[in-house]
Design an enzyme around this catalytic site. Structure first.
Site, PDB file in Angstrom:
ATOM      1  N   SER A   1       0.825  -1.195   0.000  1.00 46.19           N
ATOM      2  CA  SER A   1       0.000   0.000   0.000  1.00 46.19           C
ATOM      3  C   SER A   1       0.870   1.260   0.000  1.00 46.19           C
ATOM      4  CB  SER A   1      -0.940  -0.054   1.204  1.00 46.19           C
ATOM      5  OG  SER A   1      -1.975   0.874   1.085  1.00 46.19           O
TER       6      SER A   1
ATOM      7  N   ASP B   1      -8.830  -4.010  -6.075  1.00 38.95           N
ATOM      8  CA  ASP B   1      -8.315  -3.434  -4.832  1.00 38.95           C
ATOM      9  C   ASP B   1      -9.024  -2.107  -4.573  1.00 38.95           C
ATOM     10  OD1 ASP B   1      -6.712  -1.994  -2.917  1.00 38.95           O
ATOM     11  OD2 ASP B   1      -5.025  -3.293  -3.402  1.00 38.95           O
TER      12      ASP B   1
ATOM     13  N   HIS C   1      -7.450  -5.820  -0.614  1.00 39.61           N
ATOM     14  CA  HIS C   1      -6.336  -4.882  -0.659  1.00 39.61           C
ATOM     15  C   HIS C   1      -5.015  -5.615  -0.538  1.00 39.61           C
ATOM     16  CE1 HIS C   1      -4.055  -1.317  -0.306  1.00 39.61           C
ATOM     17  NE2 HIS C   1      -3.873  -1.352   1.002  1.00 39.61           N
TER      18      HIS C   1
END
Length: 533
Positions: free
Chosen positions: A247, A474, A502
């Site tokens: 991320s 995602d 995610h």
């Protein structure tokens, strides 16, 4: 209560749904362009809100370590027992300001490691970062270092909480009681008076950060944290950086590659961000990403008997959820405690479940309970998102997140009128989440430190092969971002996971895990544009 898997995922990245969060960071900053390797000649759309990506490129730093920084690169670490079996901890010194190092103002950054266990020869150190910005890398390492075993056997697994985060000179803004009030503020104002209360809360939050955090509030940029990583790499005795970032951790890793391309070893950037986008575009893309995730959840829910959002599919589910949010706006649901479930808390609870399809059954159950007047379950999901412990204590993540984001990029909006003008575009991106996401993106307008970063491309010319990973559905880091970052990085290969949730590594795909493990252990990237399910 939320599952441990959900807690792991929700802690990986924060988005505009949280009242104080401006979205995943997508820029770099430091004190002085020459010192930070900041981009120059950048371009964005009007007011930073355009679709156009930046044309500026992050410039690498000189390969030679400046004399003023040598004491940091030559420091010796003193390791101690962490109190957790198998882990050691230490403290790394870093300058508050890389442009003006001053030992009197040094930061103390927390580091932890788990040494390679064998069998097989040691390959060096592997740093990890779970995202945020604001997620504790040390907590992540200490909870998940046993996986994957093949990688753990060959590497010393290492984590450093970035500056301003968790154990590393944490940014603080509000008391726990003040945070409870802050998370309840209506973030879909229906009147000028409600908009004034929202902006007043954002101003108070920002002022609290200034009062409680002082000078370090201006020195928690992504570029500075990337430079801290290079100091740690050197002190650990590694010629190259091996790194797995998820991320926001992909932006941190890509920034490292852009600043220090010759020191790149094996970099995995999972759930990739696009550093070339302005903040408003990033926020709007995320809004659409969460809508994609909600659509998948709603389609799955419709197949289940007794789906609390009906069995008519995503559009009906969206209408029903929107009606539930409006009901909670007028009449918060009881939770068996003095706290009630407001619309804002319910929104963050639903958002938390979008990070991982494994949480969908829990969300169905909690939505059904809310419809019966019991808000406890959805409040628990919201608390997991905000990292609020049952005793009412908040982690530092919700403070560090805007501190980094608002320094890295100019904010999405300068005031409420710009938000109102943008609402149609955000509602189009997501009829369910658009309004709350748009208003949440206003927070940087009131931030006490001026942004020092700007959108830019990262090419990292001369870097060793880098592996970028994107998940097609995602919610927090939309798949087009991964394609964009992979196209920018001169040595990148894109690995695509066709799925929900995610990030992709360690989430159940043997294809993804085997591909990444092979890259980390053998330095062999997959074929160009490989797809996994």
């Amino acid at each position: 209560m939320a599952t441990s898997r959900l807690l792991r995922t929700a802690g990986a990245v924060l988005t505009a749904t949280a009242l104080l969060v401006s979205g995943c960071s997508a820029g770099s900053s430091s004190s002085g362009a020459a010192a930070s390797g900041q981009p120059t000649n950048g371009r964005t759309g009007p007011g930073g809100a355009g679709r156009d990506a930046a044309t500026a490129t992050l410039k690498p730093l000189p390969t030679a370590v400046p004399a003023t920084l040598r004491p940091y690169y030559n420091q010796q670490l003193t390791w101690r027992d962490c109190g957790i079996v198998g882990f050691e901890c230490t403290t790394l010194k870093a300058p508050l300001d890389y442009a003006k190092p001053d030992a009197a103002n040094d930061l103390k950054l927390a580091v932890s490691r788990k040494k390679a266990t064998g069998p097989g020869s040691r390959l060096g150190s592997l740093m990890v970062n779970p995202g945020g910005p604001g997620g504790s890398a040390i907590d992540y390492l200490q909870q998940y270092a046993p996986e994957p075993e093949a990688v753990r056997a060959r590497y010393d697994m290492v984590a450093m909480d970035p500056r301003g985060v968790a154990r590393s000179e944490p940014v603080t803004c509000l008391s726990n009681a003040q945070m409870d009030d802050y998370t309840r503020v209506d973030q879909t104002p229906d009147s000028d008076a409600e908009a004034d209360r929202l902006t007043s809360a954002m101003r108070s939050f920002a002022q609290g950060c200034r009062t409680r955090s002082g000078a370090r509030l201006g020195h928690v940029s992504t570029a500075e944290s990337a430079r801290d990583m290079d100091v740690l790499r050197a002190v650990l005795g590694d010629d190259k950086l091996t790194y797995v970032g998820a991320s926001y951790g992909t932006f941190l890793g890509a920034t490292y590659a852009g600043l220090f391309p010759s020191r790149v070893g094996r970099l995995v950037l999972d759930g990739a961000m696009d550093p070339s986008l302005p903040a408003r575009t990033t926020n709007r893309d995320q809004t659409a990403g969460f809508n994609t995730a909600f659509t998948a959840f709603a389609a799955d829910c419709a197949k289940k008997r007794g789906c609390p959002l009906g069995n008519g599919g995503p559009e009906e589910a969206g209408r029903r959820l929107g009606a539930l949010f409006k009901k909670l706006d007028a009449h918060p649901a009881p939770t068996g405690s003095p706290r009630t479930l407001t619309e804002s808390l319910a929104t963050s609870g639903v958002t938390a479940a979008m990070y991982d399809e494994g949480a969908w059954p829990v969300l169905r159950e909690y939505l059904a309970e809310v419809q019966k007047g019991d808000g406890r379950g959805l409040l628990a999901l919201s608390d997991s998102y905000y990292e609020r412990d049952p005793d009412g204590t908040y982690a530092n993540q919700m403070f560090a997140n805007p501190a980094v984001n608002c320094l890295d990029l100019p904010g999405s909006f300068s005031g409420p009128d710009e938000v109102r003008a943008a609402l149609p575009a955000f509602r189009k991106a997501s009829p369910v989440f658009g309004e709350s996401f748009a208003w949440a993106a206003l927070n940087c307008a009131y931030w006490p430190t001026k942004p020092t970063g700007a959108p830019h491309r990262i090419t990292a010319e001369g870097a060793a092969p880098i592996l970028v990973v994107g998940t097609t559905r995602d919610p927090a880091t939309p798949y087009p971002w991964a394609r964009s970052l992979a196209s920018q990085l001169s040595s990148a290969t894109l690995l695509t996971y066709e799925g929900d949730g995610h990030t992709a590594y360690g989430r159940g795909s043997d294809c993804v895990d085997t591909t990444i493990n092979t890259y980390l252990l053998e330095s062999t990237p997959p074929p160009h544009d490989k797809h996994c399910t």
